[in-house]
Design a protein around this motif. Structure first.
Motif, short mmCIF file in Angstrom:
data_model
loop_
_atom_site.label_atom_id
_atom_site.label_comp_id
_atom_site.label_asym_id
_atom_site.label_seq_id
_atom_site.Cartn_x
_atom_site.Cartn_y
_atom_site.Cartn_z
N GLN A 244 0.82 -1.21 0.00
CA GLN A 244 0.00 0.00 0.00
C GLN A 244 0.85 1.27 0.00
O GLN A 244 0.78 2.10 0.89
CB GLN A 244 -0.94 0.00 1.21
CG GLN A 244 -1.97 -1.11 1.16
CD GLN A 244 -2.73 -1.25 2.46
OE1 GLN A 244 -2.30 -0.77 3.50
NE2 GLN A 244 -3.88 -1.90 2.41
N THR A 245 1.70 1.40 -0.97
CA THR A 245 2.47 2.62 -1.19
C THR A 245 2.48 2.89 -2.68
O THR A 245 2.40 1.95 -3.48
CB THR A 245 3.91 2.49 -0.64
OG1 THR A 245 4.59 3.73 -0.84
CG2 THR A 245 4.67 1.40 -1.36
N HIS A 268 0.09 4.80 3.63
CA HIS A 268 -1.23 4.69 4.26
C HIS A 268 -1.24 5.16 5.72
O HIS A 268 -2.22 5.69 6.21
CB HIS A 268 -1.69 3.23 4.16
CG HIS A 268 -2.97 2.91 4.84
ND1 HIS A 268 -4.13 3.64 4.66
CD2 HIS A 268 -3.28 1.94 5.73
CE1 HIS A 268 -5.10 3.11 5.39
NE2 HIS A 268 -4.60 2.09 6.06
N GLN A 269 -0.10 4.98 6.42
CA GLN A 269 -0.04 5.28 7.85
C GLN A 269 1.26 6.01 8.19
O GLN A 269 2.25 5.92 7.46
CB GLN A 269 -0.11 3.98 8.67
CG GLN A 269 -1.38 3.18 8.46
CD GLN A 269 -1.31 1.82 9.12
OE1 GLN A 269 -0.24 1.38 9.54
NE2 GLN A 269 -2.45 1.15 9.21
N PRO A 313 -4.19 8.56 4.26
CA PRO A 313 -4.97 7.39 4.66
C PRO A 313 -5.94 6.93 3.57
O PRO A 313 -6.61 7.75 2.93
CB PRO A 313 -5.73 7.89 5.90
CG PRO A 313 -4.90 9.03 6.42
CD PRO A 313 -4.32 9.67 5.20
N ASP A 314 -5.95 5.63 3.34
CA ASP A 314 -6.86 5.03 2.35
C ASP A 314 -6.71 5.63 0.96
O ASP A 314 -7.69 5.79 0.24
CB ASP A 314 -8.32 5.15 2.82
CG ASP A 314 -8.57 4.43 4.13
OD1 ASP A 314 -7.93 3.39 4.37
OD2 ASP A 314 -9.39 4.92 4.93
N TRP A 315 -5.48 5.97 0.57
CA TRP A 315 -5.28 6.55 -0.76
C TRP A 315 -5.76 5.62 -1.86
O TRP A 315 -6.20 6.05 -2.92
CB TRP A 315 -3.81 6.92 -0.98
CG TRP A 315 -2.86 5.77 -0.95
CD1 TRP A 315 -2.10 5.35 0.09
CD2 TRP A 315 -2.57 4.86 -2.03
NE1 TRP A 315 -1.35 4.25 -0.24
CE2 TRP A 315 -1.62 3.93 -1.53
CE3 TRP A 315 -3.01 4.74 -3.34
CZ2 TRP A 315 -1.11 2.90 -2.33
CZ3 TRP A 315 -2.50 3.72 -4.12
CH2 TRP A 315 -1.56 2.80 -3.62
#
Length: 331
Positions: A244-245, A268-269, A313-315
């Motif tokens: 998730q990047t 994300h975080q 967040p949640d991109w």
């Protein structure tokens, strides 16, 4: 009398030149071969070797590769032109089984695959040796609806120690569908890649070439730079960071015979941001150095690469960011 002879000889010379010109034109027309051009989609679940195969077919690095699943997100175009054949390959994202689709990013990746299946002239389905998952079940249902030849490739044959297992495996897979041809290959070792290319070319439709012979992709520098940076992130971080990047190139400037590339790394975080930056910024520096070296080799000039990391967040569930990453919601 002499003058008349000269005129006659000139007339014969003119007639001979005219006949030679006509014969040359006829030979030129008869020697012209029809041209062939078509789109070929490489499909399969994550980590079966589609990007490695595209790079082997085009003979240069277009798609980024890693051992992590879901490395390829957007379809990547690779173009080869050999004599009167032009093949336009499309490296698609890894097909996600329906139960694995949990966010907008994965939905768009599967949507991109479906669009390619419906619009290409040839499909190449890659399988990873003898491995079969629920994703393969879904892909099989998808290709049965295709209106084009489907070539089945059993990839990574270099990892099959007992080659006697290969023939029974091919015979078993041949019963799944009316495939145009079945070919065992190793994309990594370039085994049987030329044979695969010949099989693909023999099934291309007749038509004009879409690109000049020196074109190898339709992707611009923005996409190329973003993918090179993302590849270095994946390879640097291994299992420390989820997939998730992502990377968005915000600006590219060319001045003083150098390229200045400004890119944003999305995570994300907050904890992921610290992982990417590393202690004292060392990890981010290393990612930048590795990407810069590869970009300089590609561009043939000095590159100044500026990287920033932002928590979003949640991109992967935001339509605007998906659009910035190249996913088209209108088609």
């Amino acid at each position: 009398m002499k003058e008349k002879i000269e005129v006659t000889e000139n007339e014969k010379l003119t007639e001979n030149k005219s006949a030679e010109s006509e014969l040359s034109t006829q030979n030129k027309v008869s020697s012209e071969k029809p041209t062939y051009c078509g789109f070929v989609a490489l499909i399969g679940r994550p980590n079966v070797g589609k990007s490695t195969l595209l790079n082997a077919l085009v003979k240069q690095k277009l798609s980024i590769t890693s051992r992590k699943p879901n490395t390829t997100r957007n379809p990547v175009i690779g173009i080869t032109t050999q004599a009167n054949y032009q093949t336009i390959y499309v490296d698609t994202p890894g097909f996600q089984a329906p139960g694995a689709i949990k966010d907008l990013l994965n939905q768009q990746m599967n949507r991109a695959i479906a669009q390619q299946v419906d619009s290409v002239d040839v499909l190449v389905w890659l399988l990873d040796g003898s491995i079969w998952t629920t994703a393969e079940d879904q892909i099989l249902r998808t290709i049965k609806k295709a209106n084009c030849p489907v070539i089945l490739c059993i990839n990574k044959i270099d990892e099959i120690a007992n080659k006697q297992q290969l023939l029974p495996l091919l015979q078993k897979r041949a019963t799944l569908h009316d495939f145009a041809v079945l070919i065992p290959i190793s994309a990594l070792k370039h085994q049987q890649v030329e044979e695969l290319q010949a099989e693909i070319q023999s099934r291309l439709p007749e038509g004009p070439h879409h690109y000049s012979a020196d074109h190898h992709t339709d992707r611009g520098l923005n996409f190329y730079a973003a993918e090179r940076i993302r590849e270095k992130i994946i390879r640097q971080l291994g299992d420390e960071l989820p997939y998730q990047t992502s990377v968005i190139v915000e600006k590219i400037e060319e001045k003083n015979s150098m390229f200045w590339i400004h890119a944003l790394i999305l995570v994300h975080q907050q904890s992921q941001k610290m992982i990417v930056i590393g202690q004292g910024g060392q990890r981010l520096k290393k990612i930048g150095e590795q990407a810069r070296i590869e970009l300089e080799e590609h561009l043939g000039c000095k590159v100044v690469l500026k990287l920033w990391v932002r928590v979003e967040p949640d991109w992967f569930d935001q339509p605007k960011i998906m659009h910035d990453l190249g996913f088209d919601f209108d088609s």
